[in-house]
Design a protein around this motif. Structure first.
Motif, PDB file in Angstrom:
ATOM      1  N   GLN A  26       0.845  -1.204   0.000  1.00 46.74           N
ATOM      2  CA  GLN A  26       0.000   0.000   0.000  1.00 46.74           C
ATOM      3  C   GLN A  26       0.878   1.251   0.000  1.00 46.74           C
ATOM      4  O   GLN A  26       0.584   2.239  -0.672  1.00 46.74           O
ATOM      5  CB  GLN A  26      -0.917   0.017   1.229  1.00 46.74           C
ATOM      6  CG  GLN A  26      -2.053  -0.972   1.152  1.00 46.74           C
ATOM      7  CD  GLN A  26      -2.928  -0.922   2.404  1.00 46.74           C
ATOM      8  OE1 GLN A  26      -2.932   0.040   3.148  1.00 46.74           O
ATOM      9  NE2 GLN A  26      -3.652  -2.000   2.638  1.00 46.74           N
ATOM     10  N   ALA A  27       1.973   1.193   0.763  1.00 46.93           N
ATOM     11  CA  ALA A  27       2.879   2.347   0.838  1.00 46.93           C
ATOM     12  C   ALA A  27       3.519   2.618  -0.524  1.00 46.93           C
ATOM     13  O   ALA A  27       3.663   3.771  -0.944  1.00 46.93           O
ATOM     14  CB  ALA A  27       3.949   2.097   1.908  1.00 46.93           C
ATOM     15  N   LEU A  28       3.870   1.537  -1.257  1.00 45.13           N
ATOM     16  CA  LEU A  28       4.451   1.727  -2.595  1.00 45.13           C
ATOM     17  C   LEU A  28       3.434   2.347  -3.546  1.00 45.13           C
ATOM     18  O   LEU A  28       3.776   3.212  -4.358  1.00 45.13           O
ATOM     19  CB  LEU A  28       4.934   0.386  -3.151  1.00 45.13           C
ATOM     20  CG  LEU A  28       6.180  -0.201  -2.501  1.00 45.13           C
ATOM     21  CD1 LEU A  28       6.395  -1.649  -2.952  1.00 45.13           C
ATOM     22  CD2 LEU A  28       7.413   0.637  -2.847  1.00 45.13           C
ATOM     23  N   MET A  29       2.183   1.916  -3.427  1.00 48.39           N
ATOM     24  CA  MET A  29       1.128   2.487  -4.290  1.00 48.39           C
ATOM     25  C   MET A  29       0.950   3.975  -3.965  1.00 48.39           C
ATOM     26  O   MET A  29       0.711   4.793  -4.854  1.00 48.39           O
ATOM     27  CB  MET A  29      -0.204   1.754  -4.073  1.00 48.39           C
ATOM     28  CG  MET A  29      -0.211   0.300  -4.479  1.00 48.39           C
ATOM     29  SD  MET A  29      -0.085   0.028  -6.257  1.00 48.39           S
ATOM     30  CE  MET A  29      -1.774   0.249  -6.771  1.00 48.39           C
ATOM     31  N   ARG A  30       1.087   4.306  -2.708  1.00 48.05           N
ATOM     32  CA  ARG A  30       0.867   5.703  -2.284  1.00 48.05           C
ATOM     33  C   ARG A  30       2.076   6.579  -2.631  1.00 48.05           C
ATOM     34  O   ARG A  30       1.917   7.706  -3.108  1.00 48.05           O
ATOM     35  CB  ARG A  30       0.617   5.714  -0.763  1.00 48.05           C
ATOM     36  CG  ARG A  30       0.201   7.072  -0.189  1.00 48.05           C
ATOM     37  CD  ARG A  30       0.204   7.032   1.327  1.00 48.05           C
ATOM     38  NE  ARG A  30       1.515   6.703   1.850  1.00 48.05           N
ATOM     39  CZ  ARG A  30       1.765   5.744   2.752  1.00 48.05           C
ATOM     40  NH1 ARG A  30       0.797   5.000   3.241  1.00 48.05           N
ATOM     41  NH2 ARG A  30       3.008   5.508   3.175  1.00 48.05           N
ATOM     42  N   LEU A  32       5.405   5.536  -4.322  1.00 51.23           N
ATOM     43  CA  LEU A  32       6.219   5.353  -5.536  1.00 51.23           C
ATOM     44  C   LEU A  32       5.398   5.506  -6.814  1.00 51.23           C
ATOM     45  O   LEU A  32       5.872   6.110  -7.796  1.00 51.23           O
ATOM     46  CB  LEU A  32       6.906   3.968  -5.490  1.00 51.23           C
ATOM     47  CG  LEU A  32       7.839   3.630  -6.653  1.00 51.23           C
ATOM     48  CD1 LEU A  32       8.915   4.697  -6.845  1.00 51.23           C
ATOM     49  CD2 LEU A  32       8.505   2.254  -6.443  1.00 51.23           C
ATOM     50  N   LEU A  33       4.180   4.979  -6.826  1.00 56.27           N
ATOM     51  CA  LEU A  33       3.398   5.047  -8.068  1.00 56.27           C
ATOM     52  C   LEU A  33       3.209   6.483  -8.575  1.00 56.27           C
ATOM     53  O   LEU A  33       3.378   6.727  -9.782  1.00 56.27           O
ATOM     54  CB  LEU A  33       2.054   4.320  -7.906  1.00 56.27           C
ATOM     55  CG  LEU A  33       1.202   4.232  -9.177  1.00 56.27           C
ATOM     56  CD1 LEU A  33       1.955   3.524 -10.304  1.00 56.27           C
ATOM     57  CD2 LEU A  33      -0.120   3.510  -8.908  1.00 56.27           C
ATOM     58  N   PRO A  34       2.913   7.469  -7.700  1.00 55.91           N
ATOM     59  CA  PRO A  34       2.767   8.837  -8.234  1.00 55.91           C
ATOM     60  C   PRO A  34       4.056   9.370  -8.876  1.00 55.91           C
ATOM     61  O   PRO A  34       4.001  10.218  -9.755  1.00 55.91           O
ATOM     62  CB  PRO A  34       2.398   9.663  -6.995  1.00 55.91           C
ATOM     63  CG  PRO A  34       1.835   8.678  -6.033  1.00 55.91           C
ATOM     64  CD  PRO A  34       2.564   7.388  -6.278  1.00 55.91           C
ATOM     65  N   VAL A  94       0.312  -4.374 -10.217  1.00 58.45           N
ATOM     66  CA  VAL A  94       1.047  -3.094 -10.216  1.00 58.45           C
ATOM     67  C   VAL A  94       1.895  -3.006  -8.950  1.00 58.45           C
ATOM     68  O   VAL A  94       3.077  -2.645  -8.999  1.00 58.45           O
ATOM     69  CB  VAL A  94       0.067  -1.900 -10.308  1.00 58.45           C
ATOM     70  CG1 VAL A  94       0.784  -0.579 -10.076  1.00 58.45           C
ATOM     71  CG2 VAL A  94      -0.641  -1.894 -11.667  1.00 58.45           C
ATOM     72  N   SER A  95       1.312  -3.380  -7.815  1.00 56.28           N
ATOM     73  CA  SER A  95       2.066  -3.279  -6.557  1.00 56.28           C
ATOM     74  C   SER A  95       3.231  -4.272  -6.549  1.00 56.28           C
ATOM     75  O   SER A  95       4.294  -3.986  -5.994  1.00 56.28           O
ATOM     76  CB  SER A  95       1.151  -3.479  -5.341  1.00 56.28           C
ATOM     77  OG  SER A  95       0.847  -4.846  -5.160  1.00 56.28           O
ATOM     78  N   SER A 107      15.387   2.713 -12.369  1.00 55.40           N
ATOM     79  CA  SER A 107      14.954   4.095 -12.629  1.00 55.40           C
ATOM     80  C   SER A 107      14.378   4.255 -14.040  1.00 55.40           C
ATOM     81  O   SER A 107      14.027   5.354 -14.450  1.00 55.40           O
ATOM     82  CB  SER A 107      16.134   5.048 -12.443  1.00 55.40           C
ATOM     83  OG  SER A 107      17.159   4.676 -13.340  1.00 55.40           O
ATOM     84  N   ASN A 108      14.318   3.150 -14.791  1.00 55.06           N
ATOM     85  CA  ASN A 108      13.922   3.232 -16.201  1.00 55.06           C
ATOM     86  C   ASN A 108      12.546   2.602 -16.460  1.00 55.06           C
ATOM     87  O   ASN A 108      12.303   2.087 -17.554  1.00 55.06           O
ATOM     88  CB  ASN A 108      14.988   2.551 -17.086  1.00 55.06           C
ATOM     89  CG  ASN A 108      15.271   1.116 -16.661  1.00 55.06           C
ATOM     90  OD1 ASN A 108      15.003   0.730 -15.525  1.00 55.06           O
ATOM     91  ND2 ASN A 108      15.813   0.323 -17.568  1.00 55.06           N
ATOM     92  N   VAL A 109      11.670   2.625 -15.461  1.00 51.19           N
ATOM     93  CA  VAL A 109      10.325   2.044 -15.636  1.00 51.19           C
ATOM     94  C   VAL A 109       9.271   3.100 -15.339  1.00 51.19           C
ATOM     95  O   VAL A 109       9.377   3.842 -14.355  1.00 51.19           O
ATOM     96  CB  VAL A 109      10.112   0.828 -14.701  1.00 51.19           C
ATOM     97  CG1 VAL A 109       8.709   0.238 -14.911  1.00 51.19           C
ATOM     98  CG2 VAL A 109      11.174  -0.245 -14.931  1.00 51.19           C
ATOM     99  N   ARG A 110       8.261   3.166 -16.208  1.00 49.58           N
ATOM    100  CA  ARG A 110       7.076   4.001 -15.976  1.00 49.58           C
ATOM    101  C   ARG A 110       5.856   3.091 -16.061  1.00 49.58           C
ATOM    102  O   ARG A 110       5.835   2.151 -16.862  1.00 49.58           O
ATOM    103  CB  ARG A 110       6.949   5.111 -17.035  1.00 49.58           C
ATOM    104  CG  ARG A 110       8.160   6.024 -17.126  1.00 49.58           C
ATOM    105  CD  ARG A 110       8.305   6.932 -15.912  1.00 49.58           C
ATOM    106  NE  ARG A 110       9.510   7.740 -16.003  1.00 49.58           N
ATOM    107  CZ  ARG A 110      10.695   7.397 -15.500  1.00 49.58           C
ATOM    108  NH1 ARG A 110      10.852   6.250 -14.848  1.00 49.58           N
ATOM    109  NH2 ARG A 110      11.739   8.194 -15.646  1.00 49.58           N
TER     110      ARG A 110
END
Ligand SMILES: C[S@@+](CC[C@H](N)C(=O)[O-])C[C@H]1O[C@@H](n2cnc3c(N)ncnc32)[C@H](O)[C@@H]1O
Length: 242
Positions: A26-30, A32-34, A94-95, A107-110
């Motif tokens: 959940q923390a990664l979604m909150r 890193l995802l943005p 995604v998570s 660092s090369n993923v979107r």
């Protein structure tokens, strides 16, 4: 992200979320995802894929339906000179990909955490050097065939967004979907099938790791097919007449 009325007619089939995410996910979604998520601002200019990545990025590869993200993360770790875009609306997957990105410090993923068709509609032409569609949902019932990712309309869109000389990779363990997809791909004049002998579609190349779905298919005794196409610089008819 999908508020644009132009795209509201699109419906994602299949699940958006499974089990509840663990707190760390959940923390990664909150957090890193943005930072690495692709946001489709309403009615903006076409997105040029290279602009999403650092200067010096040589190519951009797109994976549609990355599942748990193991193939995409494997590729991204080995090709720091390539920018990777992953699309998948299934938030648990995604998570899982975010987890791998954080662990391996990629660092090369979107990520576009939604229907790939929304993103493809906004990408400028010719910016994707490799497009991977690995074990998409086969939707075996005839009345569901229109939900498939390999439709004539989408195949034309794949060719539009791909760069001359780029490669399209497709895998399935569903023979009928494989045959139906092959017919549509062969009918697209901008694609040339790269197989020269049966093993070329029966065996996965070394630079293409096994995905979770391939593992499940093999356990169940189903042999996948692996199709590779070159995106021609001009149509096949033009190429043949030269
Ligand atoms: C059968 S799974 C395969 C996952 C992975 N490629 C593998 O081989 O293990 C299909 C994946 O496609 C995703 N998917 C379905 N519809 C999609 C769409 N319209 N755009 C992007 N991904 C989609 C699903 O969420 C799911 O993760």
């Amino acid at each position: 992200m999908t508020g644009n009325p132009k795209y509201r007619r699109l419906v994602v089939f299949g699940r958006r979320q499974g089990h509840r995410l663990r707190p760390q996910r959940q923390a990664l979604m909150r957090d890193l995802l943005p930072q690495i998520g692709i946001d489709l601002t309403p009615d903006g200019d076409p997105i040029q894929p290279r602009d999403l990545f650092a200067d010096g990025t040589k190519e951009v590869w797109l994976e549609i339906g990355f599942g748990a993200g193991e193939h995409l993360a494997w590729q991204a770790a080995r090709r720091p000179d390539v920018g990777f875009i992953g699309c998948d609306p299934f938030l648990n997957g995604v998570s899982a990909l975010l987890d791998q990105i954080a662990i391996e410090n990629l660092s090369n993923v979107r990520i576009f955490p939604d229907d790939a068709r929304l993103l493809m509609a906004r990408l400028g032409g010719g910016g994707i050097n490799r497009l991977c569609l690995l074990f998409p949902d086969p939707w075996p019932k005839r009345r569901h065939h229109k939900r498939r990712m390999v439709t004539r309309e989408n195949v034309a869109r794949f060719a539009d967004i791909m760069a001359d000389g780029g490669e399209f990779r497709f895998a399935t363990d569903h023979p009928e979907y494989g045959r139906a997809s092959l017919i549509k791909l062969l009918d697209e004049p901008r694609f040339r099938w790269l197989a020269e002998r049966p093993d070329d579609w029966r065996e996965r190349p070394d630079d293409w790791p096994e995905t979770r779905y391939e593992g499940k298919a093999r356990e169940a005794g189903r042999a996948p097919m692996f199709l590779r196409f070159e995106r021609l610089a001009c149509s096949r008819a033009q190429a043949n007449s030269v």
